[in-house]
Design an enzyme around this catalytic site. Sequence first.
Site, PDB file in Angstrom:
ATOM      1  N   HIS A 239       8.563  68.063  16.056  1.00 58.59           N
ATOM      2  CA  HIS A 239       9.352  68.954  16.559  1.00 58.59           C
ATOM      3  C   HIS A 239       9.985  69.626  15.372  1.00 58.59           C
ATOM      4  O   HIS A 239      10.123  70.888  15.033  1.00 58.59           O
ATOM      5  CB  HIS A 239      10.350  68.666  17.384  1.00 58.59           C
ATOM      6  CG  HIS A 239      10.047  67.889  18.540  1.00 58.59           C
ATOM      7  ND1 HIS A 239       9.290  68.414  19.631  1.00 58.59           N
ATOM      8  CD2 HIS A 239       9.968  66.560  18.937  1.00 58.59           C
ATOM      9  CE1 HIS A 239       8.921  67.543  20.736  1.00 58.59           C
ATOM     10  NE2 HIS A 239       9.378  66.544  20.171  1.00 58.59           N
TER      11      HIS A 239
HETATM   12  O1  RIB Z   1      14.096  67.081  21.195  1.00 61.00           O
HETATM   13  C1  RIB Z   1      13.325  66.930  19.763  1.00 61.00           C
HETATM   14  C2  RIB Z   1      14.709  67.037  18.953  1.00 61.00           C
HETATM   15  O2  RIB Z   1      15.465  65.951  18.989  1.00 61.00           O
HETATM   16  C3  RIB Z   1      14.232  66.608  17.350  1.00 61.00           C
HETATM   17  O3  RIB Z   1      15.151  67.502  16.423  1.00 61.00           O
HETATM   18  C4  RIB Z   1      14.374  65.237  17.227  1.00 61.00           C
HETATM   19  O4  RIB Z   1      14.553  64.793  15.642  1.00 61.00           O
HETATM   20  C5  RIB Z   1      15.480  64.837  17.975  1.00 61.00           C
HETATM   21  O5  RIB Z   1      16.806  65.342  17.280  1.00 61.00           O
END
Ligand code: RIB
Length: 309
Positions: A239
């Site tokens: 992500h």
């Molecule tokens: O939903 C994904 C996010 O939530 C990313 O930033 C992961 O590191 C968590 O913080």
Amino acid sequence: MTTPQRPRIILDCDPGIDDAIAIMTASRWADLVGITTVAGNVGVEHTTANALKLRSLLGLTVPVHRGADRPLVGDPFHARHVHGATGLADVDLPEPDDGPDSWDAVDFLVEATRAEEGLHLVPVGPLTNVALALRADPGLAGRVASITLMGGGAGIGNVTAAAEFNVFADPEAADIVFRSGGPVTMVGLNLTNQVRMGSGHAEACRAVGTRVGAVAADLIRYNIGAHRSQDRATSGSMHDPCAVLAVTHPGVVRTEPRHVTVELDGTHTRAQTLVDERGSLGAEPNCRVAYEVDAAVAVDLVMQAIAGA
Ligand code: RIB
Ligand code: CA
């Protein structure tokens, strides 16, 4: 021919497996002006220690400023089941060379953006620090080149059917950011789930033969497992690097202007980032939403960053 300018960014993060890969990506493709830490995947004492450990591992001199230990409203919400008990999977990094440069990430965000206009804020954790900085100095919204955040999602969640973790962990903060009038780009789950790294990527990182490559391999491997437990996946979404790449390589991501509302009250929908796809609310767009990514290019840029670190 002049070399393209490396964008100057402040990375606000909650390391965190994918945050760690985002730090590696940012150190390769951007000028990292600062790292600010926030409670999120794990407590802020761990996210800060992890940022410091990664700074040492990568041989960076970027300042690290510790931030908020809880959301604006309610209790902290963590994701240890995804990132491990202390936030960096089962990777054991040496204790950092030194402590944070300050315990006031909010002051750093305000002062750094006053000292230099045109910085990109790249929040990849809960938006508590950014919201507090906007409360302290609303003019921040007009001084930054972008607030390019990993969070939310168009029609998808990963904590509930409606809510993504970073927004779910502090919905009130996200609401402040989306209402700020600043140049917000939402890099949400609908985009980031397209960028995945599997065991082949992990082994390619290990084959680099460096300590950074080995750490990245272990983080990617653990991330596969965490996602497999959720959807039997054979790869894991990556992500946070997507938000960094949306700034450093804007051609890799396609965004559209949209109005986004953060739901604060819904029984089943609290923390949803409701995207008005048709302009039916009659409200002017308040951000850009990322929809498409050249995933192969994105992963290659991440791999280049790891190999070159
Ligand atoms: O939903 C994904 C996010 O939530 C990313 O930033 C992961 O590191 C968590 O913080
Ligand atoms: Ca994160």
